[in-house]
Structures are given as structure tokens and as C-alpha cells.
Design an enzyme around this catalytic site. Structure first.
Site, PDB file in Angstrom:
ATOM      1  N   SER A 295      -9.817  -1.028  -0.182  1.00  0.00           N
ATOM      2  CA  SER A 295      -8.306  -1.075  -0.034  1.00  0.00           C
ATOM      3  C   SER A 295      -7.639  -2.234  -0.555  1.00  0.00           C
ATOM      4  O   SER A 295      -8.147  -3.349  -0.803  1.00  0.00           O
ATOM      5  CB  SER A 295      -8.250  -1.298   1.689  1.00  0.00           C
ATOM      6  OG  SER A 295      -7.728  -2.424   2.134  1.00  0.00           O
ATOM      7  N   LYS A 296      -6.363  -1.734  -1.089  1.00  0.00           N
ATOM      8  CA  LYS A 296      -5.495  -2.663  -1.837  1.00  0.00           C
ATOM      9  C   LYS A 296      -5.300  -3.716  -1.089  1.00  0.00           C
ATOM     10  O   LYS A 296      -5.015  -5.099  -1.544  1.00  0.00           O
ATOM     11  CB  LYS A 296      -4.234  -1.967  -2.299  1.00  0.00           C
ATOM     12  CG  LYS A 296      -3.160  -2.800  -2.841  1.00  0.00           C
ATOM     13  CD  LYS A 296      -2.217  -1.846  -3.378  1.00  0.00           C
ATOM     14  CE  LYS A 296      -0.997  -2.558  -4.195  1.00  0.00           C
ATOM     15  NZ  LYS A 296       0.129  -1.712  -4.397  1.00  0.00           N
ATOM     16  N   ARG A 297      -4.888  -3.712   0.169  1.00  0.00           N
ATOM     17  CA  ARG A 297      -4.613  -4.942   0.969  1.00  0.00           C
ATOM     18  C   ARG A 297      -5.852  -5.647   1.566  1.00  0.00           C
ATOM     19  O   ARG A 297      -5.890  -7.042   1.490  1.00  0.00           O
ATOM     20  CB  ARG A 297      -4.125  -4.323   2.440  1.00  0.00           C
ATOM     21  CG  ARG A 297      -3.295  -5.361   3.515  1.00  0.00           C
ATOM     22  CD  ARG A 297      -2.503  -4.416   4.404  1.00  0.00           C
ATOM     23  NE  ARG A 297      -3.094  -3.628   4.901  1.00  0.00           N
ATOM     24  CZ  ARG A 297      -4.131  -3.870   6.073  1.00  0.00           C
ATOM     25  NH1 ARG A 297      -4.188  -4.906   6.393  1.00  0.00           N
ATOM     26  NH2 ARG A 297      -4.927  -2.716   6.663  1.00  0.00           N
ATOM     27  N   LYS A 298      -7.015  -5.216   1.646  1.00  0.00           N
ATOM     28  CA  LYS A 298      -8.102  -6.086   2.062  1.00  0.00           C
ATOM     29  C   LYS A 298      -9.008  -6.594   1.112  1.00  0.00           C
ATOM     30  O   LYS A 298      -9.888  -7.615   1.303  1.00  0.00           O
ATOM     31  CB  LYS A 298      -9.156  -5.175   3.000  1.00  0.00           C
ATOM     32  CG  LYS A 298      -8.309  -4.859   4.367  1.00  0.00           C
ATOM     33  CD  LYS A 298      -9.345  -4.185   5.446  1.00  0.00           C
ATOM     34  CE  LYS A 298      -8.676  -3.465   6.519  1.00  0.00           C
ATOM     35  NZ  LYS A 298      -9.288  -2.460   7.077  1.00  0.00           N
ATOM     36  N   LEU A 302     -10.506  -4.789  -5.729  1.00  0.00           N
ATOM     37  CA  LEU A 302     -10.003  -3.430  -6.073  1.00  0.00           C
ATOM     38  C   LEU A 302      -9.077  -3.548  -7.543  1.00  0.00           C
ATOM     39  O   LEU A 302      -9.028  -2.523  -8.189  1.00  0.00           O
ATOM     40  CB  LEU A 302      -9.047  -2.681  -4.971  1.00  0.00           C
ATOM     41  CG  LEU A 302      -8.678  -1.235  -5.320  1.00  0.00           C
ATOM     42  CD1 LEU A 302      -9.668  -0.410  -5.539  1.00  0.00           C
ATOM     43  CD2 LEU A 302      -7.677  -1.085  -4.023  1.00  0.00           C
TER      44      LEU A 302
END
Ligand code: GLU
Length: 549
Positions: A295-298, A302
Site C-alpha cells: 500500500s502506498k500509505r503504509k 512500494l
């Protein structure tokens, strides 16, 4: 209804040419039989991720291995997501991994016969085809407002129906000629929608190059093809572009699988032959016990920028990506580790059908192995390139004395030794690893496992005996002498038999010297380190260590 008149009114683009014109302008490519044309078609959002690299490697291999080519197309139809400098960011990120484009957006030196490669610059072509669909009754203007559409969505959700603009819900589909002209006269904004011919009751089987035969439901959504500003949607634009850029294979992320029925219908109504599609599995990771998509946020890993900033060796990342992409790569690589990666025969049918597990530890292991294959000179250049871009000012000074740094690298990599050391994982970590060789970054830790007084005596005895001219065995004899003089065991057998009889062994003495001169308990060979540091620096560090006790 006079559809020609309507088409002229809705799309008054004077530049629009007859459809044949574009077929001639962008003719079939003159390539050998079997040569594949692939593309990477990122949106210029500025965020280039591992998933992009994942499909880029597959597309690159498929194209070049077959004697075909790969091009770069920029899908910039969504202005809201556009970021300045994003195209350079894509190119730089992929260049780091040695992904070559043969033509496309900003690809210098290429003929670029299928230009423009920015979708925003291709409005005329999309307009020509939208106009044709209107004339054929296969597209129509829709005047519904955002509010009306969200009310529709709510109503559908409440009634547990599939949401969207289709069938009975597609109100503008049935507007009369008068209603359309009235709306136009009133200056109402409109989009152009596809008049879908599909039926959601029908299933169709589609051959995916990666996943095999998959059955999907026919599209019945009247999707938007041109937005109210005349800019096409991704669905419409990509079908026209893949056709006119003569793409033969599309490897893309599996998140596009859901849109496939729309794409199939669009290719059909446009009268184009579809390229082969392969929907690549997503990259996943273990998060505790659960497996989930990166995930981009976590997950910072990535972003491709992460690998450049950390100074990952591009080949290592590529080797890992290939390991995940083709099930027989790992075995091939074990036998062909020193051969150019291009010699591996990449095959679409060896690509995974479901999620690939990405494990940073595995990448780190591969990185250690790959970096251990470099010569000290190659390592020097690799570290220099990283430091110039991402290093601190102090790290930049490490390169002032090339001979000194090469000695450090030779030692730390175990060049010339029986077995290479595998202490380096990334450029960033390697630069930190060698920091104790430079006074500006050497951090005395004084982290000894023995009492201060004992350590002090040992360091002092050694310092008095130290002669930089000693070879390694003479040096070690002195370490032993220091041990003996302080009651430490020099005979390791005797020590192991009865450890309680000694305060420690010669290994503990060596560790004290190591901590005093490097700040660390584990390093490569200490004699060599002292040789590299040189007499003055070694004595100064011992002296300071004694003072600190
Ligand atoms: N513009 C799309 C994206 O950025 C590309 C999808 C495709 O490859 O067809 O994901």
C-alpha cells in the site's frame, strides 16, 4: 434523428479527418513476424511504484526478446492528478533499472512515428472516432448533472442494484431530438457516452495471456467516452491509442481486469482488433499473519524512489523482480548468475496467476550477493553515484582520497580473500558501514564488555607495543603477548576447557582493540583496518580510547 447533424454539432472539431486518414497516418508496423509491440502507459501522477516496474520489466522483455519494441505513452487525461516533472520522474526511475524505451514521450533519438504520445495532444483522433460513433448511433450526449448521477447511485444502492449508467437508468439514452437540441440551446454541459450494445446477462470468455481463460460479464454500462471538456476517458483513449500505436501485447496490473468488459466492447464498436492482454498479479506482503497488497500509505518500499534513495543496486532489484515474474527464473539464475539477464528466456506463461509475495529481506539477500560480485572499482563507482545524489557532505569527502577508499572497499568486500564478505546491502548502508574509517564520522562507542581498568591496561600495553610495520602474524603475536601479560588465555583449547580460570581470552582482547579503534565489536580483519587507518590515526584512536576510560 439526423445523426450526422448531431455529430457535427456535438463535435465541431474542424481538424477531424475521415477515419481512413488515421489508418494511413499510423500504418501497421514493419516488423518481423512474431515481433511484439508493448508499451508502458503511466499517468503522470509523479508516483512511480514497484508495480510499474514489475510490468515494465515484463513488457520490456516481451518486446525486446521477440525483436519488437516498447514505447512510452503518457496517459494524462486526468488533469487533476497531473504533477509537473512527472514524465522525467518516470523516465529516470525506469532508467535506473535499465528499462529502455524505443520510442514515445520524450524519447530522444527515436523516430517517434506514432506521435504524439501524450494523450492530451491526441484530442483530434479521439474526436474523430467519437463523432463516428455518434453518427452510427453508438454514442450520445448525456446532460445529467453530478447531483443527478449521485442521486441515481444512491437510489441504486438502496434498491441493491448494480450502480452506474445503464439500461433503464440511462435516461439520456432515450432523449428525443427536440430534447437534445433544447438542452444544447440552454447551454447545458454534456458528456458523450457509449450506447452500450451489451447485456449483463451474457457471459463472455476471454483469453488472458497470464491468467488463461476467464469468464466475464458483458458490459452494459453506457460509459463516458468524452468528458464535458472534450477530453476522453482512459477507457476510450487507450483503445484508440493501442490500436493506432499498433500495440500487440498489453501487460498491465490486474486492477484493470474489472474494466476489461468495457474495453472489449470499445474495441468491438470501434472496429479494432484487440491486442493480447495479460493481467499481472499484484505485489503483496506479509503484515503479521496476514497477506495484503502493498500500500502506498503504509509501505515506503512500494515507491521506486525508495530504491534509489536507499541506494539499492538496480540489478539486484531486477533479479528479484524477475524471480517473482517468472517461476523458472530462480533456477536459471542459479546456473547462470554471471550471464547478462537478457539471456534468460522470459515467458508469459511462466508468470504467476495470483499475488506475488514481495519480501524486502529476500531482496536484501539478493542485494548482498549481487554487490559481492563487484570489483572494488565498480563498488567505488556505485557508491560515488549514490553519494553524489543522496549522500551527506561528509560522505562526499570519503571520495577525496580514492586510493584510501579503494583499500577500505577491498577489505570490506573481502576482495582477494578466500570468500567474499557480504556486508553491503545498499549504497546507503555501505556508506554507513565504512564510516569508521573516516575521522569525521568515526563514533567512539567505548562499548566494552570488561571493566574500565582492565580495558585501559590492555589498550595501554598494546599501544606501547604497536608497530605499524608489523605484518599480520607479528601483529597477532603482540596481541597474544598483551593477553598473556594481563592474564587472558591465549590457548583457546585451555580456555574452553576451563573458562572460569581466566578473565577472558585473546579474542576478548582483540575485541577491546576493535572497539577502541572502530567503535564496533564486529568488523573485517583488524590488522588490515589498522594498516588502512595508518600509524598516526591508529595510535590517536587508542590514545583517545584510553583517555575516555
Ligand atoms: N494509465 C494506466 C495506469 O497508469 C495504464 C493502464 C494500462 O496499462 O492500460 O495505470
Amino acid at each position: 434523428m439526423d445523426l450526422n447533424k448531431l455529430a457535427d454539432l456535438l463535435i465541431p472539431d474542424e481538424n477531424v479527418k475521415p477515419l481512413d486518414y488515421y489508418e494511413t497516418l499510423y500504418p501497421a508496423r514493419d516488423l518481423e513476424k512474431g515481433a511484439e509491440v508493448t508499451r508502458l502507459a503511466p499517468s503522470p501522477t509523479g508516483f512511480i511504484h514497484l508495480g510499474n516496474l514489475f510490468v515494465a520489466i515484463a513488457n520490456e522483455r516481451i518486446a525486446h526478446q521477440s525483436g519488437g519494441l516498447m514505447y512510452l505513452r503518457i496517459e494524462d487525461t486526468d488533469l487533476k492528478r497531473k504533477v509537473d516533472g512527472a514524465v522525467d520522474a518516470v523516465k529516470n526511475a525506469l532508467k535506473y533499472f535499465d528499462i529502455r524505451f524505443d520510442e514515445g514521450a520524450e524519447i530522444e533519438g527515436a523516430e517517434n512515428k506514432y506521435a504524439p504520445y501524450y494523450q492530451r495532444e491526441r484530442a483530434e483522433i479521439y474526436h474523430a472516432f467519437a463523432k463516428d460513433l455518434i453518427r452510427r448511433g453508438l454514442a450520445y450526449p448525456c446532460f445529467c448533472t453530478e447531483e443527478e448521477l449521485s442521486a441515481l447511485r444512491e437510489q441504486q444502492t438502496e434498491a441493491k442494484k448494480i450502480t452506474g449508467y445503464y439500461g433503464e437508468y440511462a435516461t439520456c439514452r432515450n432523449l428525443t431530438e427536440e430534447q437534445i437540441y433544447e438542452n444544447l440551446k440552454a447551454g447545458k454541459p454534456y458528456v458523450i457516452r457509449l450506447r452500450s450494445q451489451g447485456n449483463a446477462e451474457n457471459k463472455l470468455t476471454f483469453r488472458d495471456e497470464i491468467k488463461g481463460d476467464i469468464t466475464v460479464t458483458e458490459n452494459d454500462q453506457d460509459v463516458v467516452i468524452l468528458k464535458s471538456d472534450g477530453i476522453p476517458t482512459y477507457h476510450f483513449a487507450h483503445a484508440i491509442d493501442d490500436h493506432f500505436m499498433r500495440t500487440t501485447v498489453v501487460i498491465r496490473g490486474e486492477e484493470w481486469l474489472a474494466s476489461l468488459p468495457i474495453h472489449i466492447e470499445l474495441f468491438d464498436v470501434l472496429g479494432f482488433r484487440r491486442p493480447k492482454y495479460g493481467h499481472n498479479c499484484s505485489l503483496q506482503k506479509m503484515d503479521g499473519e496476514t497477506r495484503r497488497k502493498l500500500s502506498k500509505r503504509k509501505d515506503p518500499e512500494l515507491s521506486l524512489e525508495f530504491y534509489r534513495q536507499e541506494g539499492y543496486f538496480a540489478r539486484a532489484v531486477k533479479v528479484y523482480m524477475l524471480t517473482l515474474l517468472n517461476s523458472n527464473f530462480e533456477e536459471w539464475y542459479m546456473k547462470n548468475a554471471d550471464v547478462p539477464l537478457e539471456h534468460f528466456k522470459f515467458s508469459i506463461n511462466k508468470m504467476g496467476k495470483s499475488g506475488a509475495l514481495f519480501d524486502l529481506n529476500k531482496l536484501n539477500d539478493i542485494s548482498k550477493n549481487e554487490l559481492a560480485k563487484l570489483s572494488e572499482e565498480e563498488m567505488y563507482n556505485f557508491l560515488l553515484a549514490w553519494t553524489n545524489e543522496f549522500g551527506t557532505d561528509t560522505q562526499k569527502t570519503y571520495f577525496a582520497d580514492k586510493e584510501y577508499l579503494l583499500k577500505v572497499l577491498t577489505l570490506c568486500m573481502g576482495v582477494g580473500g578466500k570468500k567474499r564478505r557480504k556486508d553491503f546491502t545498499t549504497a546507503k548502508q555501505a556508506m554507513e558501514f565504512i564510516s569508521y574509517f573516516f575521522d569525521e564520522t568515526f563514533v567512539p562507542t567505548n562499548a566494552y564488555r570488561f571493566e574500565g581498568e582492565t580495558v585501559k591496561k590492555i589498550l595501554q600495553t598494546f599501544k606501547d607495543l604497536y608497530d605499524a610495520a608489523d605484518d599480520s602474524s607479528a601483529w597477532f603475536n603482540k596481541v597474544k603477548a598483551v593477553a598473556e601479560a594481563n592474564g587472558f588465555a591465549t590457548d583457546m583449547k585451555a580456555y574452553k576447557a576451563d573458562p572460569a580460570a581466566f578473565p577472558g581470552s585473546v579474542a576478548d582482547v582483540a575485541e577491546m582493540l576493535r572497539v577502541a579503534t572502530t567503535g564496533l565489536a564486529n568488523t573485517p580483519d583488524l590488522w588490515t583496518i589498522m594498516q588502512i587507518l595508518g600509524k598516526e590515526r591508529t595510535l590517536a584512536r587508542l590514545e583517545n580510547a584510553i583517555k575516555a576510560l
